[in-house]
Design a protein around this motif. Structure first.
Motif, PDB file in Angstrom:
ATOM      1  N   LYS A  83      23.475  15.490 -11.807  1.00 20.23           N
ATOM      2  CA  LYS A  83      24.734  15.188 -10.813  1.00 20.23           C
ATOM      3  C   LYS A  83      25.674  14.062 -11.387  1.00 20.23           C
ATOM      4  CE  LYS A  83      21.819  16.316  -6.510  1.00 20.23           C
ATOM      5  NZ  LYS A  83      21.569  15.530  -5.173  1.00 20.23           N
ATOM      6  N   ARG A  84      25.224  12.812 -11.925  1.00 19.28           N
ATOM      7  CA  ARG A  84      25.972  12.001 -12.361  1.00 19.28           C
ATOM      8  C   ARG A  84      26.840  12.599 -13.489  1.00 19.28           C
ATOM      9  NH1 ARG A  84      22.714   8.683 -13.673  1.00 19.28           N
ATOM     10  NH2 ARG A  84      22.355   8.497 -15.930  1.00 19.28           N
ATOM     11  N   ARG A  85      26.351  13.671 -14.590  1.00 20.98           N
ATOM     12  CA  ARG A  85      27.018  14.239 -15.338  1.00 20.98           C
ATOM     13  C   ARG A  85      28.243  15.211 -14.982  1.00 20.98           C
ATOM     14  NH1 ARG A  85      22.439  14.877 -20.372  1.00 20.98           N
ATOM     15  NH2 ARG A  85      22.597  12.596 -21.087  1.00 20.98           N
ATOM     16  N   SER A  86      27.801  15.743 -13.886  1.00 20.32           N
ATOM     17  CA  SER A  86      28.648  16.754 -13.320  1.00 20.32           C
ATOM     18  C   SER A  86      29.981  15.766 -12.595  1.00 20.32           C
ATOM     19  CB  SER A  86      28.024  17.457 -12.311  1.00 20.32           C
ATOM     20  OG  SER A  86      26.985  18.299 -12.841  1.00 20.32           O
ATOM     21  N   PRO A 138      38.879  20.565 -10.852  1.00 23.53           N
ATOM     22  CA  PRO A 138      37.672  20.172 -11.360  1.00 23.53           C
ATOM     23  C   PRO A 138      36.524  21.031 -10.672  1.00 23.53           C
ATOM     24  CG  PRO A 138      38.463  18.630  -9.643  1.00 23.53           C
ATOM     25  CD  PRO A 138      39.576  19.778  -9.940  1.00 23.53           C
ATOM     26  N   THR A 139      35.327  20.781 -11.298  1.00 20.22           N
ATOM     27  CA  THR A 139      34.245  21.624 -10.879  1.00 20.22           C
ATOM     28  C   THR A 139      33.922  21.348  -9.265  1.00 20.22           C
ATOM     29  OG1 THR A 139      31.901  22.189 -11.417  1.00 20.22           O
ATOM     30  CG2 THR A 139      32.705  19.734 -11.497  1.00 20.22           C
ATOM     31  N   ALA A 140      33.523  22.193  -8.638  1.00 19.86           N
ATOM     32  CA  ALA A 140      33.173  22.208  -7.095  1.00 19.86           C
ATOM     33  C   ALA A 140      34.348  22.178  -6.320  1.00 19.86           C
ATOM     34  CB  ALA A 140      32.241  21.360  -6.895  1.00 19.86           C
ATOM     35  N   SER A 141      35.708  22.419  -6.819  1.00 25.76           N
ATOM     36  CA  SER A 141      37.098  22.349  -6.040  1.00 25.76           C
ATOM     37  C   SER A 141      37.169  23.321  -5.027  1.00 25.76           C
ATOM     38  CB  SER A 141      37.866  21.773  -6.909  1.00 25.76           C
ATOM     39  OG  SER A 141      38.393  22.830  -7.639  1.00 25.76           O
ATOM     40  N   ARG A 189      26.139  18.750  -3.657  1.00 22.80           N
ATOM     41  CA  ARG A 189      25.588  19.759  -2.886  1.00 22.80           C
ATOM     42  C   ARG A 189      25.569  21.029  -3.807  1.00 22.80           C
ATOM     43  NH1 ARG A 189      29.146  17.915   1.106  1.00 22.80           N
ATOM     44  NH2 ARG A 189      30.766  19.748   0.627  1.00 22.80           N
ATOM     45  N   ARG A 190      26.408  21.255  -4.492  1.00 26.59           N
ATOM     46  CA  ARG A 190      26.334  22.315  -5.547  1.00 26.59           C
ATOM     47  C   ARG A 190      25.189  22.342  -6.394  1.00 26.59           C
ATOM     48  NH1 ARG A 190      31.041  24.476  -9.439  1.00 26.59           N
ATOM     49  NH2 ARG A 190      31.719  25.884  -7.587  1.00 26.59           N
ATOM     50  N   VAL A 191      24.721  21.291  -6.925  1.00 30.00           N
ATOM     51  CA  VAL A 191      23.333  20.988  -7.773  1.00 30.00           C
ATOM     52  C   VAL A 191      22.208  21.287  -7.158  1.00 30.00           C
ATOM     53  CG1 VAL A 191      21.924  19.309  -8.965  1.00 30.00           C
ATOM     54  CG2 VAL A 191      24.619  19.361  -9.477  1.00 30.00           C
ATOM     55  N   ASP A 192      22.290  20.703  -5.712  1.00 32.87           N
ATOM     56  CA  ASP A 192      21.110  21.159  -4.953  1.00 32.87           C
ATOM     57  C   ASP A 192      20.741  22.765  -4.658  1.00 32.87           C
ATOM     58  OD1 ASP A 192      20.483  18.473  -4.601  1.00 32.87           O
ATOM     59  OD2 ASP A 192      21.516  18.316  -2.961  1.00 32.87           O
ATOM     60  N   GLN A 193      22.203  23.321  -4.256  1.00 32.96           N
ATOM     61  CA  GLN A 193      22.005  24.577  -4.166  1.00 32.96           C
ATOM     62  C   GLN A 193      21.595  25.535  -5.576  1.00 32.96           C
ATOM     63  OE1 GLN A 193      22.661  26.330  -1.251  1.00 32.96           O
ATOM     64  NE2 GLN A 193      21.518  28.022  -2.434  1.00 32.96           N
ATOM     65  N   MET A 194      22.046  24.957  -6.527  1.00 34.94           N
ATOM     66  CA  MET A 194      21.658  25.458  -7.776  1.00 34.94           C
ATOM     67  C   MET A 194      20.191  25.473  -8.221  1.00 34.94           C
ATOM     68  SD  MET A 194      24.546  24.292 -10.746  1.00 34.94           S
ATOM     69  CE  MET A 194      26.065  25.046 -10.849  1.00 34.94           C
ATOM     70  N   LEU A 195      19.614  24.306  -7.804  1.00 33.70           N
ATOM     71  CA  LEU A 195      18.112  24.219  -7.940  1.00 33.70           C
ATOM     72  C   LEU A 195      17.314  25.118  -6.973  1.00 33.70           C
ATOM     73  CD1 LEU A 195      18.029  20.400  -8.207  1.00 33.70           C
ATOM     74  CD2 LEU A 195      17.371  22.063 -10.012  1.00 33.70           C
ATOM     75  N   ASP A 196      18.168  25.167  -5.867  1.00 35.39           N
ATOM     76  CA  ASP A 196      17.452  26.301  -4.577  1.00 35.39           C
ATOM     77  C   ASP A 196      17.359  27.607  -5.182  1.00 35.39           C
ATOM     78  OD1 ASP A 196      16.821  24.272  -2.892  1.00 35.39           O
ATOM     79  OD2 ASP A 196      18.269  24.574  -1.731  1.00 35.39           O
ATOM     80  N   ASP A 197      18.633  27.905  -5.874  1.00 32.76           N
ATOM     81  CA  ASP A 197      18.885  29.427  -6.478  1.00 32.76           C
ATOM     82  C   ASP A 197      18.175  29.569  -7.666  1.00 32.76           C
ATOM     83  OD1 ASP A 197      20.576  29.698  -4.282  1.00 32.76           O
ATOM     84  OD2 ASP A 197      22.384  29.422  -5.672  1.00 32.76           O
ATOM     85  N   GLY A 198      17.322  28.621  -8.417  1.00 32.80           N
ATOM     86  CA  GLY A 198      16.549  29.151  -9.616  1.00 32.80           C
ATOM     87  C   GLY A 198      17.105  28.394 -10.656  1.00 32.80           C
ATOM     88  N   LEU A 199      17.697  27.356 -10.863  1.00 37.14           N
ATOM     89  CA  LEU A 199      18.080  26.788 -11.860  1.00 37.14           C
ATOM     90  C   LEU A 199      17.252  26.507 -12.949  1.00 37.14           C
ATOM     91  CD1 LEU A 199      20.374  25.857 -13.915  1.00 37.14           C
ATOM     92  CD2 LEU A 199      20.566  23.686 -12.568  1.00 37.14           C
ATOM     93  N   ILE A 200      16.040  25.981 -12.567  1.00 39.08           N
ATOM     94  CA  ILE A 200      15.005  25.476 -13.365  1.00 39.08           C
ATOM     95  C   ILE A 200      14.238  26.765 -13.945  1.00 39.08           C
ATOM     96  CG2 ILE A 200      12.444  24.405 -13.238  1.00 39.08           C
ATOM     97  CD1 ILE A 200      13.402  22.647 -11.255  1.00 39.08           C
ATOM     98  N   GLU A 201      14.165  27.831 -13.337  1.00 37.99           N
ATOM     99  CA  GLU A 201      13.411  29.036 -13.802  1.00 37.99           C
ATOM    100  C   GLU A 201      14.600  29.518 -14.971  1.00 37.99           C
ATOM    101  OE1 GLU A 201      11.709  28.012 -10.295  1.00 37.99           O
ATOM    102  OE2 GLU A 201      13.637  28.292 -10.714  1.00 37.99           O
ATOM    103  N   GLU A 202      15.988  29.506 -14.793  1.00 34.70           N
ATOM    104  CA  GLU A 202      16.692  30.205 -15.490  1.00 34.70           C
ATOM    105  C   GLU A 202      16.795  29.308 -16.832  1.00 34.70           C
ATOM    106  OE1 GLU A 202      20.901  31.829 -14.587  1.00 34.70           O
ATOM    107  OE2 GLU A 202      21.328  29.693 -15.031  1.00 34.70           O
ATOM    108  N   THR A 203      16.684  28.020 -16.745  1.00 27.14           N
ATOM    109  CA  THR A 203      16.712  27.221 -17.965  1.00 27.14           C
ATOM    110  C   THR A 203      15.476  27.589 -18.729  1.00 27.14           C
ATOM    111  OG1 THR A 203      17.841  25.511 -16.766  1.00 27.14           O
ATOM    112  CG2 THR A 203      16.798  24.678 -19.010  1.00 27.14           C
ATOM    113  N   GLN A 204      14.355  27.651 -18.046  1.00 32.16           N
ATOM    114  CA  GLN A 204      13.150  27.771 -18.748  1.00 32.16           C
ATOM    115  C   GLN A 204      13.069  29.132 -19.438  1.00 32.16           C
ATOM    116  OE1 GLN A 204       9.531  28.360 -16.207  1.00 32.16           O
ATOM    117  NE2 GLN A 204       8.379  26.838 -17.654  1.00 32.16           N
ATOM    118  N   ARG A 205      13.622  30.217 -18.899  1.00 35.09           N
ATOM    119  CA  ARG A 205      13.672  31.556 -19.385  1.00 35.09           C
ATOM    120  C   ARG A 205      14.782  31.586 -20.654  1.00 35.09           C
ATOM    121  NH1 ARG A 205      17.807  34.568 -18.980  1.00 35.09           N
ATOM    122  NH2 ARG A 205      18.418  33.776 -16.786  1.00 35.09           N
TER     123      ARG A 205
END
Length: 318
Positions: A265-268, A11-14, A211-227
């Motif tokens: 997080k819930r969907r993940s 599974p994801t994040a395993s 934790r992975r989702v939190d790290q994705m947000l720190d890494d710039g997931l919002i900006e990537e989605t916006q782009r």
């Protein structure tokens, strides 16, 4: 060895990525990705695509092979992944297939013949419009009229598979069951040694996902989605990737960020459950479970021991 594959799934994040890279380095081989979203260029953070640093110099195939707004099918994946596997085998290595999309992994092993013309979207779009205008039950009724077997097997809410069955019927004149029985390969093309990796308890897995989702947000997931949204590339299947569709609601002012992150997080977590359901049906997978405090060296040793007994039996240089 000319028809061998080593598959790392879970599974994801395993911990698949770290284990597959460590194994590839130890076996002096290359990795073929089996992830249905890491094929897309520019979708890096949200798909947990391994960074150049995480790849540690190990060549990765089937990553960044498609634009997000371009069509991509399982049949196309098999075509590209099979070519990569044959290339790796021709150079005296056993390919290592790693990813969480069980359908892709199974399809590569089988090198299946796929039903219908997946590049012709006219039928699909017709029934997608019907679902929007008349409801999913209307589409399911169309299937029941021509393919009772599939209609009995598929729930109206399983719209994607209902439409796929209708596509096959309209494009081939055969039900999807009859088509698949006619074109089924007598045996898989590859002999695969499958290793699954997962925490012993679900709570540990869910904590890793959060934790992975939190790290994705720190890494710039919002900006990537916006782009991606501004470029107009986030369409079709790519737009359904977990991570992007949840943040789209925030970026479009439809929901607060905290609510969107919690939904992500819930969907993940739900996706991880579905992955495990798919994988657990395969009793050929050798599972390596680990406790919260156990790390990569434990997984690597367990995987190496299993490969020593199976793929590399008689060789002691692992």
């Amino acid at each position: 060895m000319q028809d061998r594959l080593i598959c790392i799934c879970g599974p994801t994040a395993s911990g698949k990525t770290a284990l597959s890279v460590a194994l590839a380095q130890k076996l002096h081989t290359e990795i073929i990705s089996a992830d249905s979203m890491q094929i897309y260029r520019g979708m890096d953070i949200g798909t947990a695509k391994p960074t150049p640093a995480e790849r540690q110099g190990v060549p990765h195939h089937l990553i960044d092979v498609c634009a997000p707004d371009a069509p991509f099918s399982v049949a196309r994946y098999v075509e590209l992944a099979d070519a990569a596997a044959q290339n790796i085998l021709s150079r005296g290595m056993v390919p290592l297939v790693a990813g969480g999309t069980g359908l892709y992994m199974d399809a590569l092993i089988e090198c299946s013949t796929f039903s219908g013309d997946e590049s012709d979207h006219a039928v699909r779009e017709k029934y997608q419009r019907m679902a929007v205008e008349q409801g999913k039950e209307a589409v399911h009724a169309c299937l029941a009229a021509v393919d009772r077997e599939s209609a009995a097997r598929l729930h109206p809410n399983d719209l994607k598979r209902v439409i796929r069955a209708l596509e096959v019927y309209e494009q081939t004149g055969m039900t999807i069951g009859a088509f698949n029985r006619l074109h089924k390969r007598p045996a898989p093309k590859y002999r695969a040694t499958k290793i699954g990796v997962c925490p012993t308890d679900r709570q540990t897995l869910y904590e890793r996902i959060d934790r992975r989702v939190d790290q994705m947000l720190d890494d710039g997931l919002i900006e990537e989605t916006q782009r991606l949204l501004r470029s107009g590339l986030l369409t079709g299947t790519a737009a359904q990737a977990i991570g992007y569709k949840e943040l789209t609601a925030y970026l479009q002012g439809q929901a607060p960020l905290a609510d969107c992150v919690e939904l992500l997080k819930r969907r993940s977590r739900n996706y991880a459950k579905r992955q495990l359901t798919w994988l657990k049906r395969d009793d050929s997978i050798h599972w390596i479970y680990y406790n919260k405090d156990e790390a990569l060296p434990h997984l690597l040793q367990e995987a190496t021991d299993h490969l020593q007994r199976t793929v590399y039996n008689g060789f002691h240089n692992l």
